[in-house]
Each structure stands twice: as structure tokens, then as C-alpha cells.
Design a protein around this motif. Structure first.
Motif, short mmCIF file in Angstrom:
data_model
loop_
_atom_site.label_atom_id
_atom_site.label_comp_id
_atom_site.label_asym_id
_atom_site.label_seq_id
_atom_site.Cartn_x
_atom_site.Cartn_y
_atom_site.Cartn_z
N ALA A 33 0.77 -1.13 0.06
CA ALA A 33 0.08 0.11 0.03
C ALA A 33 0.83 1.17 -0.16
CB ALA A 33 -0.89 0.02 1.17
N LEU A 34 1.78 1.30 0.85
CA LEU A 34 2.83 2.45 0.95
C LEU A 34 3.66 2.65 -0.38
CD1 LEU A 34 4.12 4.62 2.35
CD2 LEU A 34 6.06 2.99 3.24
N GLY A 35 4.10 1.64 -1.20
CA GLY A 35 4.58 1.85 -2.45
C GLY A 35 3.57 2.15 -3.53
N PHE A 36 2.15 1.61 -3.16
CA PHE A 36 1.27 2.16 -4.31
C PHE A 36 1.04 3.70 -4.39
CE2 PHE A 36 -3.22 3.27 -5.03
CZ PHE A 36 -3.39 2.91 -6.11
N LEU A 37 1.08 4.14 -2.73
CA LEU A 37 0.55 5.48 -2.75
C LEU A 37 1.80 6.43 -3.04
CD1 LEU A 37 -0.82 5.65 0.87
CD2 LEU A 37 -1.90 5.95 -1.23
N ILE A 38 3.23 5.84 -2.89
CA ILE A 38 4.52 6.70 -3.45
C ILE A 38 4.39 6.67 -5.19
CG2 ILE A 38 7.04 6.49 -3.67
CD1 ILE A 38 6.82 5.36 -0.70
N ALA A 39 3.97 5.60 -5.65
CA ALA A 39 3.82 5.58 -6.94
C ALA A 39 2.90 6.40 -7.61
CB ALA A 39 3.73 4.16 -7.56
N LEU A 40 1.76 6.56 -6.92
CA LEU A 40 0.51 7.41 -7.39
C LEU A 40 0.68 8.78 -7.25
CD1 LEU A 40 -2.15 7.04 -8.56
CD2 LEU A 40 -3.25 7.00 -6.33
N GLU A 41 1.63 9.19 -6.19
CA GLU A 41 1.97 10.57 -5.91
C GLU A 41 3.15 10.83 -6.90
OE1 GLU A 41 2.33 13.84 -3.70
OE2 GLU A 41 1.16 12.30 -2.96
N TYR A 47 2.36 13.32 -14.65
CA TYR A 47 1.44 13.35 -15.64
C TYR A 47 0.44 14.36 -15.50
CZ TYR A 47 3.31 8.58 -16.73
OH TYR A 47 4.06 7.69 -17.04
N ALA A 48 -0.07 14.76 -14.46
CA ALA A 48 -1.02 15.61 -14.22
C ALA A 48 -0.53 17.07 -13.58
CB ALA A 48 -2.33 15.24 -13.21
N GLY A 49 0.60 16.97 -13.15
CA GLY A 49 1.20 18.32 -12.66
C GLY A 49 0.47 18.85 -11.15
N VAL A 50 -0.12 18.10 -10.47
CA VAL A 50 -0.50 18.29 -9.33
C VAL A 50 -0.05 17.28 -8.32
CG1 VAL A 50 -2.58 19.31 -10.42
CG2 VAL A 50 -2.64 17.04 -9.67
N PRO A 51 -0.46 17.63 -6.96
CA PRO A 51 0.27 16.88 -5.68
C PRO A 51 -0.67 15.78 -5.79
CG PRO A 51 -0.08 19.14 -5.17
CD PRO A 51 -0.76 18.94 -6.27
N GLY A 52 -0.06 14.59 -5.36
CA GLY A 52 -0.81 13.34 -5.01
C GLY A 52 -1.65 13.02 -3.79
N PRO A 53 -2.30 12.05 -3.56
CA PRO A 53 -3.22 11.80 -2.36
C PRO A 53 -2.31 11.80 -1.07
CG PRO A 53 -2.50 9.55 -3.32
CD PRO A 53 -2.15 10.75 -4.44
N MET A 54 -0.91 11.72 -1.13
CA MET A 54 -0.42 11.71 0.24
C MET A 54 -0.20 13.11 0.58
SD MET A 54 2.80 8.75 -0.17
CE MET A 54 3.20 8.98 1.53
N THR A 55 0.27 13.89 -0.40
CA THR A 55 0.45 15.55 -0.06
C THR A 55 -0.92 16.15 0.10
OG1 THR A 55 2.30 15.32 -1.66
CG2 THR A 55 1.48 17.64 -1.04
N LEU A 154 -11.09 5.79 4.56
CA LEU A 154 -12.09 6.24 3.76
C LEU A 154 -11.60 7.48 3.17
CD1 LEU A 154 -15.27 5.99 2.87
CD2 LEU A 154 -15.64 7.59 5.18
N VAL A 155 -10.98 8.35 3.82
CA VAL A 155 -10.68 9.73 3.54
C VAL A 155 -9.40 9.55 2.52
CG1 VAL A 155 -9.44 11.95 4.18
CG2 VAL A 155 -11.07 10.76 5.79
N THR A 156 -8.39 8.74 2.54
CA THR A 156 -7.47 8.56 1.59
C THR A 156 -7.96 7.91 0.20
OG1 THR A 156 -6.03 8.36 3.53
CG2 THR A 156 -4.95 7.37 1.28
N GLY A 157 -8.90 6.87 0.45
CA GLY A 157 -9.29 6.46 -0.82
C GLY A 157 -10.03 7.17 -1.79
N ARG A 158 -10.66 8.50 -1.05
CA ARG A 158 -11.50 9.36 -1.95
C ARG A 158 -10.16 10.17 -2.67
NH1 ARG A 158 -16.44 11.83 -1.87
NH2 ARG A 158 -16.35 13.91 -3.00
N LYS A 159 -9.07 10.45 -1.87
CA LYS A 159 -8.06 11.27 -2.59
C LYS A 159 -7.26 10.25 -3.60
CE LYS A 159 -8.08 14.77 0.50
NZ LYS A 159 -9.37 14.04 1.27
N ILE A 160 -7.23 9.07 -3.34
CA ILE A 160 -6.60 8.14 -4.44
C ILE A 160 -7.45 8.15 -5.76
CG2 ILE A 160 -6.11 5.72 -4.88
CD1 ILE A 160 -5.40 5.42 -1.89
N GLY A 161 -8.78 8.12 -5.60
CA GLY A 161 -9.77 8.09 -6.57
C GLY A 161 -9.64 9.42 -7.44
N ASP A 162 -9.61 10.66 -6.84
CA ASP A 162 -9.44 11.84 -7.55
C ASP A 162 -7.95 11.78 -8.34
OD1 ASP A 162 -11.86 12.43 -6.37
OD2 ASP A 162 -10.89 13.78 -4.74
#
Length: 455
Positions: A33-41, A47-55, A154-162
Motif C-alpha cells: 500500500a505504501l509503495g502504491f501511494l508513493i507511485a501514485l504520488e 502526468y497531471a502536474g498536481v500533488p498526489g493523495p499523500m500530499t 475512507l478519506v485517503t481512498g477518495r484522494k486516491i480516486g481523485d
């Protein structure tokens, strides 16, 4: 008497504990999960030029957040607390929010609309996490940390989805809507029909469906709170509950978006909505009055903002999960689950967010995920494994048919339309038949024994 020193005993216990399969599984899941969050960040920034879910999550400790997900997460975390502890946590959350609101007002800080408060809920959850680590031990620490993790998920899942949705828009410049629109002729173009019906029923029905569609998470939290209502008393979580299914659907669904990018009829065949899309990007402006013509489909370019989040319909998948998990609740909850599913199906089609074939794929996707989670809990029982394999095969076959056989589906609607519906019904039947024996049996209530008559 053991001659080993306390430190040696502690090291031995720790080593033995870490060798337990369940501990290894959770540790591995945490690392993944941590690796996935870092990769998504990294992907969000690249690709999007915006902060990821962790930030974004870290920023909400101070900056104004959206309050709904945070207070929903706080409510879920509270299932592990006693009533006294719940009042204390809620008081802390409200108190912190009052301070933040007053400081922002005094400093004349501008915040986005609808984001005046919410930090307090996050502070309360983080505080409970710190309290669990520093003041609790053993099973009580584990239970409280599970509650905090549930709320934060629940909160982080929404950020990941966005983040996922924005990545789909930036990395998939073309969409496959013409393929899905042609295949949808096999079902009679239900989005076009529902769109005209929604316009005919007037603003009241439109507002109700819009509220249900936008507040899907509220229905999910209500069902989850009912399922988890006894956690504080029993000091343990049930084996399976709605939050697990919701999170897995939200995690896996966007991966399908990357494979099958679709924006929806109101975007590809209409003016767009919610500030994205536009007639200039549409294949042609036909929705909802005129069904699209049956012509050879091909990928079409679309803007870099609109999410490619149609195939499968995750709103349908989530509403299906709510319906399934509400079946064992009170009559009011069962009615609410059925209403939420029906209204969500009407909204997804009536607002032009989805095609009919998206909904079929969404139902199959939800049932397959639900079956996989329940099968995992039962040690990969053979009947469950077969059901998961069958659901996966049907889901893959639907996607292949939509992509490779849309012209055939449109040319023979009386064959492919019923076939698509029957494939979904077969998965529903398989799910009910497989999982019914898994349901806990309720012991029959025996009548009282007759008492001897007094003379």
C-alpha cells in the motif's frame, strides 16, 4: 523458571510474532500500500502536474479540506469507541474546527466554497492513533488502530480516486465512446431514453436523483455503521463488511479505466457538464434526443480534463455493494439499499454519465469483487473460487465484446441485448447460490414449555 533475560524473551516473542502468517500478510499489505501511494504520488506530479493523495492528505492537517469525507471517516473510527469516548472525540473535532474557522475569519483567509471546516475530524483521528500507540497495549491497541485506519482509509481512498481520475484524463488522449455507443444499441440506447424521461419528470425528480448520485458515500457510511454497530461491545470487527468492498472496488476500478477509457454520452454526444467537455469535443451533439447512428467506430480525441471513468460504472458497482450489504439489516435499511440502487441506476443513465452496457459491467464487477473478498475470508473455498473465476470471465468477455463486436451487437440487438443481460443475471444467480450457504444460520426460537396446571 526461565533463565533467559527479559530482553532475550522480548526479542524471542517479537521474532515469533512476526513469523505468524497473519502478521506477515498485514506487513506485506502495508508495504504494498505504501509503495502504491508513493507511485501514485509520483504519477500525479509527473502526468497531471498536481500533488498526489499523500500530499493532499497531509495539507488537510492545516489547510481547509472538504468536511464530508473527514467526518464520515471519524464516524467510522468511532465504532471502536465507547459512548463516552465518542463524545470526547466529537467534542475535540468540533472544538478544533471552531478554532480553525475563527483564525481563518480573523486573518481573512479565503477558502474554497464548502470547505470552511473539517480539520478537526482529521486531528481527532490522528490523536486517537497517537493515543493508541502511547497509551494502549495488546488487543485494545490493535482494535483502536484498526478503527483509526478504517477512518483514514475512507478519506485517503477518495484522494486516491481523485488522483486516478485526473491521471486517466492526462494519459488517455483518445476515448472509446463510439464503440460503447454502438454496442449500446443492443440494449435500446437506455441513456438516451432515460435522459428524455428525466427531462419530462421535471426538477423535483432531477434534484432527488442528483442528491442520491452525489451522496453515494453517505448511504455507504450509513450501512457500514449499521454493520459495525457492535464492534465497541464485542471488541472485534466482523469478518466482512461494506467498507472493504467499497475500497477494493475503488482501487481496482480505475485500472479498468486506463484499459477502456470512456467519458460518457453527455460528454461524447452532448455539451458536457460540471465544467468539462463541450460541443467542440463531442463526436456530434445528439444526447438525449437522437440516438447516435450505427457507423464503424474508432477512437476519438477528447480534452485533458474530463475523467475517463465510465467503463465499468463504479457508481453502479458501489450501489450494488450497498444493496447487497443492506439485505441483512432492518426493513428500513433494506428499503434504503434498494432505493439507493434504483435511484443510482436512474441517475447514471438519466444524467448521461453512463451507457447501459457500463451498468451491466458494473454489476458484474461488484459481484465478482464481493465474491472474491468473501472467498478469501473462507480460505479460498472451491465454490467461491469458481464463482470468482466465472465472474472475471464474464466481465472480460463483456469488455471484449464492447471493443471488438460493437457493430455485430448493434446489427443483432435481439441476440446480443438479451445475451448481455443474461450474462449479468447468470453472475447474480451464481453469487446468490454460492453465498447463501455461507450466511450464518439463525437459531429457531423454541416455544415455551407448557407449565403444569395448578390445582
Amino acid at each position: 523458571m526461565d533463565s533467559r533475560t527479559p530482553s532475550r524473551i522480548s526479542r524471542t516473542f517479537t521474532f515469533a510474532t512476526w513469523r505468524k502468517p497473519r502478521v506477515i500478510l498485514w506487513a506485506t499489505a502495508g508495504v504494498v500500500a505504501l509503495g502504491f501511494l508513493i507511485a501514485l504520488e509520483i504519477a500525479s506530479r509527473r502526468y497531471a502536474g498536481v500533488p498526489g493523495p499523500m500530499t493532499v492528505q497531509a495539507r488537510e492537517v492545516i489547510f481547509a479540506p472538504k468536511p464530508g469525507p473527514l467526518y464520515g471517516g471519524l464516524a467510522l473510527m468511532m465504532v471502536v469507541l465507547t459512548w463516552r469516548q465518542r463524545f470526547i472525540a466529537a467534542g475535540v473535532a468540533v472544538g478544533v474546527d471552531v478554532v480553525f474557522v475563527l483564525v481563518r475569519w480573523a486573518a481573512d483567509v479565503e477558502v474554497p466554497e464548502g470547505q470552511f471546516f473539517g480539520n478537526g475530524a482529521l486531528w481527532a483521528m490522528l490523536g486517537c492513533g497517537v493515543f493508541a500507540v502511547t497509551r494502549r497495549t495488546g488487543p485494545e491497541r490493535v482494535l483502536l488502530l484498526k478503527g483509526v485506519g478504517l477512518g483514514l482509509l475512507l478519506v485517503t481512498g477518495r484522494k486516491i480516486g481523485d488522483s486516478w481520475l485526473l491521471i486517466t484524463a492526462k494519459t488517455r488522449p483518445t476515448v472509446l465512446d463510439p464503440y460503447v455507443a454502438v454496442a449500446d444499441h443492443a440494449l435500446g440506447n437506455p441513456s438516451w431514453v432515460a435522459g428524455r424521461m428525466l427531462k419530462a419528470i421535471g426538477p423535483v425528480g432531477t434534484h432527488v436523483l442528483d442528491l442520491v448520485y452525489a451522496q453515494l458515500a453517505v448511504g455507504a457510511v450509513a450501512v457500514a455503521l449499521y454493520q459495525l454497530r457492535n464492534v465497541a461491545a464485542e471488541r472485534r470487527f466482523p469478518r466482512h463488511h461494506l467498507v472493504r468492498t467499497f475500497l477494493v472496488i475503488g482501487l481496482l476500478g480505475p485500472a479498468i479505466y486506463m484499459i477502456f477509457p470512456v467519458v460518457g454520452p453527455i460528454f461524447a454526444y452532448g455539451p458536457g457538464t460540471s465544467g468539462t467537455g463541450g460541443v467542440q469535443w463531442a463526436v456530434t451533439d445528439l444526447w438525449p434526443h437522437t440516438p447516435p447512428p450505427v457507423t464503424a467506430p474508432h477512437p476519438v480525441p477528447y480534452d485533458g480534463i474530463t475523467p475517463r471513468n465510465c467503463m465499468p460504472s463504479l457508481h453502479t458497482a458501489w450501489a450494488t455493494a450497498i444493496f447487497i450489504h443492506s439485505r441483512r439489516g432492518h426493513k428500513v435499511l433494506r428499503f434504503a439499499g434498494a432505493f439507493w440502487l434504483t435511484a443510482t441506476l436512474g441517475a447514471t443513465l438519466g444524467f448521461g454519465y453512463h451507457y447501459g452496457v457500463d451498468l451491466i459491467a458494473g454489476v458484474v464487477f461488484a459481484l465478482t469483487v464481493e465474491a472474491a473478498l468473501r472467498t478469501f475470508d473462507r480460505g479460498w473455498e472451491r465454490s467461491g473460487v469458481l464463482l470468482v473465476a466465472y465472474g472475471t470471465a464474464v466481465f472480460a468477455a463483456l469488455l471484449v465484446a464492447y471493443r471488438c463486436l460493437p457493430m455485430e451487437m448493434a446489427a443483432h440487438p435481439w441476440v446480443f441485448g438479451p445475451l448481455a443481460v443474461l450474462s449479468m443475471v447468470s453472475v447474480i444467480f451464481g453469487y446468490v447460490r454460492t453465498t447463501k450457504p455461507w450466511e450464518p444460520k439463525t437459531a429457531p426460537v423454541l416455544p415455551p414449555e407448557p407449565q403444569p396446571a395448578l390445582v
